[in-house]
Write a protein that holds these residues in place. Structure first.
Motif, PDB file in Angstrom:
ATOM      1  N   THR A 244       0.839  -1.195   0.000  1.00  0.00           N
ATOM      2  CA  THR A 244       0.000   0.000   0.000  1.00  0.00           C
ATOM      3  C   THR A 244       0.872   1.241   0.000  1.00  0.00           C
ATOM      4  O   THR A 244       2.070   1.175   0.265  1.00  0.00           O
ATOM      5  N   LEU A 245       0.214   2.360  -0.284  1.00  0.00           N
ATOM      6  CA  LEU A 245       0.948   3.622  -0.323  1.00  0.00           C
ATOM      7  C   LEU A 245       1.350   4.060   1.075  1.00  0.00           C
ATOM      8  O   LEU A 245       2.441   4.589   1.286  1.00  0.00           O
ATOM      9  N   LYS A 246       0.445   3.837   2.043  1.00  0.00           N
ATOM     10  CA  LYS A 246       0.717   4.186   3.430  1.00  0.00           C
ATOM     11  C   LYS A 246       0.465   2.966   4.307  1.00  0.00           C
ATOM     12  O   LYS A 246      -0.382   2.135   3.976  1.00  0.00           O
ATOM     13  N   PRO A 247       1.198   2.849   5.413  1.00  0.00           N
ATOM     14  CA  PRO A 247       0.978   1.700   6.316  1.00  0.00           C
ATOM     15  C   PRO A 247      -0.464   1.664   6.821  1.00  0.00           C
ATOM     16  O   PRO A 247      -1.093   2.712   7.036  1.00  0.00           O
ATOM     17  N   GLN A 248      -1.003   0.470   6.983  1.00  0.00           N
ATOM     18  CA  GLN A 248      -2.357   0.279   7.468  1.00  0.00           C
ATOM     19  C   GLN A 248      -2.344  -0.624   8.700  1.00  0.00           C
ATOM     20  O   GLN A 248      -1.416  -1.406   8.903  1.00  0.00           O
ATOM     21  N   LYS A 249      -3.401  -0.487   9.518  1.00  0.00           N
ATOM     22  CA  LYS A 249      -3.530  -1.355  10.686  1.00  0.00           C
ATOM     23  C   LYS A 249      -3.960  -2.753  10.269  1.00  0.00           C
ATOM     24  O   LYS A 249      -3.560  -3.743  10.854  1.00  0.00           O
ATOM     25  N   ASP A 250      -4.792  -2.816   9.260  1.00  0.00           N
ATOM     26  CA  ASP A 250      -5.327  -4.098   8.823  1.00  0.00           C
ATOM     27  C   ASP A 250      -5.219  -4.187   7.302  1.00  0.00           C
ATOM     28  O   ASP A 250      -5.637  -3.272   6.592  1.00  0.00           O
ATOM     29  N   TYR A 251      -4.669  -5.305   6.833  1.00  0.00           N
ATOM     30  CA  TYR A 251      -4.487  -5.498   5.387  1.00  0.00           C
ATOM     31  C   TYR A 251      -5.416  -6.576   4.833  1.00  0.00           C
ATOM     32  O   TYR A 251      -5.251  -7.004   3.696  1.00  0.00           O
ATOM     33  N   GLN A 252      -6.371  -7.006   5.650  1.00  0.00           N
ATOM     34  CA  GLN A 252      -7.234  -8.100   5.221  1.00  0.00           C
ATOM     35  C   GLN A 252      -8.065  -7.752   3.996  1.00  0.00           C
ATOM     36  O   GLN A 252      -8.466  -8.636   3.236  1.00  0.00           O
ATOM     37  N   ASP A 253      -8.342  -6.470   3.797  1.00  0.00           N
ATOM     38  CA  ASP A 253      -9.159  -6.080   2.657  1.00  0.00           C
ATOM     39  C   ASP A 253      -8.452  -6.293   1.325  1.00  0.00           C
ATOM     40  O   ASP A 253      -9.070  -6.230   0.264  1.00  0.00           O
ATOM     41  N   LEU A 254      -7.132  -6.572   1.355  1.00  0.00           N
ATOM     42  CA  LEU A 254      -6.398  -6.807   0.112  1.00  0.00           C
ATOM     43  C   LEU A 254      -6.570  -8.237  -0.389  1.00  0.00           C
ATOM     44  O   LEU A 254      -6.436  -8.489  -1.595  1.00  0.00           O
ATOM     45  N   LEU A 255      -6.851  -9.154   0.516  1.00  0.00           N
ATOM     46  CA  LEU A 255      -6.925 -10.562   0.149  1.00  0.00           C
ATOM     47  C   LEU A 255      -8.061 -10.832  -0.823  1.00  0.00           C
ATOM     48  O   LEU A 255      -9.174 -10.328  -0.667  1.00  0.00           O
ATOM     49  N   GLY A 256      -7.732 -11.637  -1.840  1.00  0.00           N
ATOM     50  CA  GLY A 256      -8.740 -12.031  -2.815  1.00  0.00           C
ATOM     51  C   GLY A 256      -8.974 -11.031  -3.926  1.00  0.00           C
ATOM     52  O   GLY A 256      -9.810 -11.273  -4.802  1.00  0.00           O
ATOM     53  N   LYS A 257      -8.256  -9.915  -3.923  1.00  0.00           N
ATOM     54  CA  LYS A 257      -8.463  -8.888  -4.941  1.00  0.00           C
ATOM     55  C   LYS A 257      -7.336  -8.903  -5.968  1.00  0.00           C
ATOM     56  O   LYS A 257      -6.217  -9.315  -5.687  1.00  0.00           O
ATOM     57  N   LYS A 258      -7.680  -8.428  -7.171  1.00  0.00           N
ATOM     58  CA  LYS A 258      -6.738  -8.439  -8.290  1.00  0.00           C
ATOM     59  C   LYS A 258      -6.186  -7.037  -8.505  1.00  0.00           C
ATOM     60  O   LYS A 258      -6.931  -6.057  -8.509  1.00  0.00           O
ATOM     61  N   TYR A 259      -4.856  -6.949  -8.683  1.00  0.00           N
ATOM     62  CA  TYR A 259      -4.210  -5.653  -8.846  1.00  0.00           C
ATOM     63  C   TYR A 259      -3.134  -5.751  -9.936  1.00  0.00           C
ATOM     64  O   TYR A 259      -2.779  -6.840 -10.407  1.00  0.00           O
ATOM     65  N   ASP A 260      -2.608  -4.579 -10.303  1.00  0.00           N
ATOM     66  CA  ASP A 260      -1.428  -4.490 -11.160  1.00  0.00           C
ATOM     67  C   ASP A 260      -0.196  -4.393 -10.274  1.00  0.00           C
ATOM     68  O   ASP A 260      -0.205  -3.722  -9.238  1.00  0.00           O
ATOM     69  N   PHE A 261       0.897  -5.046 -10.704  1.00  0.00           N
ATOM     70  CA  PHE A 261       2.136  -5.049  -9.934  1.00  0.00           C
ATOM     71  C   PHE A 261       3.320  -4.754 -10.849  1.00  0.00           C
ATOM     72  O   PHE A 261       3.306  -5.094 -12.037  1.00  0.00           O
ATOM     73  N   SER A 262       4.322  -4.137 -10.265  1.00  0.00           N
ATOM     74  CA  SER A 262       5.599  -3.990 -10.956  1.00  0.00           C
ATOM     75  C   SER A 262       6.579  -5.002 -10.368  1.00  0.00           C
ATOM     76  O   SER A 262       6.385  -5.486  -9.254  1.00  0.00           O
ATOM     77  N   ILE A 263       7.628  -5.335 -11.129  1.00  0.00           N
ATOM     78  CA  ILE A 263       8.588  -6.345 -10.701  1.00  0.00           C
ATOM     79  C   ILE A 263       9.776  -5.659 -10.036  1.00  0.00           C
ATOM     80  O   ILE A 263      10.442  -4.819 -10.646  1.00  0.00           O
ATOM     81  N   LEU A 264      10.023  -6.031  -8.760  1.00  0.00           N
ATOM     82  CA  LEU A 264      11.185  -5.497  -8.050  1.00  0.00           C
ATOM     83  C   LEU A 264      12.420  -6.362  -8.293  1.00  0.00           C
ATOM     84  O   LEU A 264      13.519  -5.858  -8.507  1.00  0.00           O
ATOM     85  N   LYS A 265      12.197  -7.692  -8.262  1.00  0.00           N
ATOM     86  CA  LYS A 265      13.335  -8.595  -8.409  1.00  0.00           C
ATOM     87  C   LYS A 265      12.849  -9.906  -8.992  1.00  0.00           C
ATOM     88  O   LYS A 265      11.775 -10.401  -8.645  1.00  0.00           O
TER      89      LYS A 265
END
Length: 666
Positions: A244-265
């Motif tokens: 995420t852009l900023k730290p969150q208390k809970d990240y459960q809302d990310l599970l099961g969702k589709k996003y775009d990603f860039s490759i770090l390594k």
């Protein structure tokens, strides 16, 4: 060359077998500045090894392709030469062998290089790790048979084609890509893998994305220590700091969702792939923020997403900047809490009320997106009009009624009932009740509307005197008993008072508890109706004959009466004249010396003769006198003697003297 092929295959197999261990591997590879920085020599050695391996792989593949092409070309050239020779000898008589050669030549003619190469493939060797296209021949319980055009058929474990429900994902005669695991020309079948071929293709695509610096689409499927597992065709690792852009208390809302990603390594050999969302989110945020600042002007209406709800309002994400929607700007009407109107993730339209670019503070309004209802209140709610509304709140002095969202009026306790003394609005109304009310007054400037509940009905007090005329008898229920009387309900909401003096004839201060009980039904007489002051006087003693009226029918002022003394006081004596009727002889009307006390000459129970000197119907009092009785007797004796002596010719002096002697003797 065979050894080089086997080395490549073993490396590929190793990467495939480690596909379930991507998360731990990726977790270990998470970027940590102190641990990631290698020494210069180690970096150089690693790069050198990768370069050698890459060159080796390219060399092996190139040599293999050159060999196949060379063999194919030689075969084609040889066949072509044979064809030319055959044509040259065609004119000569053909022997049996020549006829066979001729048939072979005809078979070769008309075929393309690719077809000849495909025929050659049937006889070539397959190197482990090679991906080929085959046709599904048979689907068995344990293996699926694949024809890849070799001398023998290949097999793939059936489990590689089963979905989560246990159904096979392929059909017979379907063409699929598979990877050669091992190859032995003398073996009965060739071991193949459909899954490893798929993974190899996916890694090819990932490497292409990495080279072009494009993005990958994937789904976050699992939360692990330090980050998440992302499915992009293979398992990849997403560090928490890059999610995420900023730290969150809970990240459960990310599970099961589709996003775009860039490759770090990316480390294909180890099966490690580390992704990031943060840089993409940052770019998107900066772009939205730039567009937003161009639109942020006072009065602008924008779409926003509810990010957080507090007791005093809600924070709205405008897409690059958060604004505050205060509770006072949410609705023209009354709301108890912002959560009653909005929820997190709601998309709403808001109006920019104030914007400070330097402090980056935005004040928003929701109610301002709709017209102010008070602008049309004077037209919609003129005084005297009956309207409907809903009870929003109750206070000690009245009830607030919503006529429409944003427009409220108040019913004072004095306007709630014609007949009941309302001390608490809860006696009449409840929160949420739908009520009909009448507009009494309207002040648009102060935003106040005065309402009445009782005036939607007729005033029962105006016709009460007609329904209950004085002297009529009615039945009612005793509602309350006090020291001064009892309240009896003669009609719904209308009570009358039976005073202590109206329970029994002759008792001016009766105890109500001796005559009535609470909730008891009794019969009473209407004594008086005061419409203006909303009071009704009732009586119970009036149900019987009034002894006073009976007494006054037979007795007049000046009549003599003999009665017993009931009470002796310092100011006079009381006589019982009739049932519930008493008379008083004051001291100055008694036949006693001046300054003497009545008790010295009279006692209770003693009968004396008196004259009725005055009857007060209003006060129901009878004044008696002994002194006037003597005077009246003297006057009557003189009159009687005068009448008798007028007949005998007596003088006036003689008459008076004789009258005095008569009185003295009497």
């Amino acid at each position: 060359m065979t050894n080089e092929h086997e080395t490549d295959v073993n490396q590929t197999n190793s990467a495939v077998e480690e596909k379930e261990q991507v998360a731990p591997a990726a977790s270990q590879e998470e970027v940590k500045p102190d641990q990631e920085e290698l020494k210069t020599e180690e970096v150089a050695e690693a790069k050198a090894e990768e370069t050698v391996e890459a060159v080796a792989e390219e060399t092996v593949e190139a040599k293999a392709e050159e060999t196949v092409e060379a063999v194919a070309e030689e075969t084609v050239e040889a066949k072509a030469e044979e064809t030319v020779e055959a044509k040259a000898e065609a004119k000569a008589p053909a022997s049996t062998e020549d006829q066979d050669d001729e048939e072979d030549l005809e078979a070769v003619e008309g075929k393309s290089f690719e077809e000849l190469l495909e025929e050659y493939d049937q006889f070539r060797e397959y190197r482990p790790g090679e991906i080929v296209t085959g046709t599904v021949v048979n689907i068995g319980e344990q293996d699926v048979v694949i024809d890849i055009g070799a001398r023998v058929e290949g097999t793939v474990p059936s489990s590689e084609f089963m979905d989560e429900e246990g159904n096979c994902k392929i059909k017979e005669a379907e063409k699929i890509d598979v990877m050669v695991l091992r190859f032995n020309p003398e073996a009965q079948h060739i071991p193949l893998s459909f899954e490893r071929a798929r993974i190899s293709r996916v890694w090819d695509q990932i490497e292409e994305v990495a080279n072009t610096e494009e993005t990958l689409k994937g789904s976050i499927i699992e939360k692990v220590k330090g980050g998440f597992i992302v499915d992009v065709g293979v398992r990849a690792f997403l560090p928490t700091s890059q999610a995420t852009l900023k730290p969150q208390k809970d990240y459960q809302d990310l599970l099961g969702k589709k996003y775009d990603f860039s490759i770090l390594k990316i480390q294909r050999r180890r099966g490690n792939l580390i992704l990031s969302r943060k840089d993409l989110l940052q770019s998107e945020y900066e772009e939205k923020r730039k567009d937003l600042f161009d639109k942020l002007k006072e009065g602008a209406v924008l779409d926003g997403t509810v990010k957080n709800v507090t007791d005093y309002g809600a924070f709205i994400d405008l897409g690059g900047l958060d604004g505050l929607l205060h509770i006072s700007d949410m609705s023209w009407g009354r709301i108890n809490h912002p959560k009653d109107l909005v929820s997190v993730d709601d998309v709403i339209k808001v109006k920019v009320l104030r914007f400070d670019p330097e402090k980056e503070k935005v004040s928003l309004g929701l109610k301002q997106c709709a017209p102010d209802p008070w602008l049309s209140v004077s037209e919609n709610y003129p005084p005297g009009k009956s309207v409907k509304g809903k009870v929003l709140n109750l206070t000690s002095y009245g009830a607030f009624v919503e006529l429409e969202p944003g427009v409220e009026g108040m019913i004072h306790v004095s306007e709630m009932s014609w007949t009941k003394k309302v001390r608490n609005p809860g006696q009449i109304l409840q929160k949420g009740d739908d009520v009909s009310v009448k507009v009494l007054d309207l002040d648009s400037d102060k935003r106040r509307v005065s309402l009445s509940l009782k005036q939607t009905e007729d005033n029962p007090w105006e016709s009460l005197a007609e329904r209950f005329p004085v002297g009529s008898k009615v039945k009612g229920r005793v509602r309350n008993i006090t020291e001064f009387g009892a309240f009896v309900e003669i009609e719904d909401g209308i009570d009358g008072l039976v005073h202590v003096s109206d329970f029994k004839w002759g008792e001016r201060t009766a105890d109500p508890n001796e005559y009535v009980k609470k909730s008891e039904e009794v019969e009473v007489v209407i004594l008086a109706v005061d419409t203006e002051n909303k009071k009704v006087s009732l009586g119970m003693k009036q149900l019987a004959l009034d002894p006073w009226l009976e007494f006054t029918k037979t007795q007049r002022e000046g009549d003599y009466i003999t009665a017993a003394i009931t009470k002796v006081t310092d100011f006079g004596v009381f006589l019982q004249l009739a049932e519930h009727v008493e008379g008083l002889v004051r001291n100055n009307e008694l036949d006693i010396p001046r300054g003497a006390k009545p008790g010295d000459h009279y006692q209770e129970g003693q009968e004396i003769q008196v004259i009725i000197s005055r009857i007060s119907h209003r006060e129901r009092k009878v004044d008696l006198s002994v002194r006037r009785l003597r005077q009246d007797q003297e006057r009557r004796a003189v009159q009687e003697y005068t009448k008798q002596n007028d007949k005998g010719g007596a003088t006036m002096g003689d008459v008076m003297a004789e009258g005095l002697r008569h009185l003295i003797n009497k």
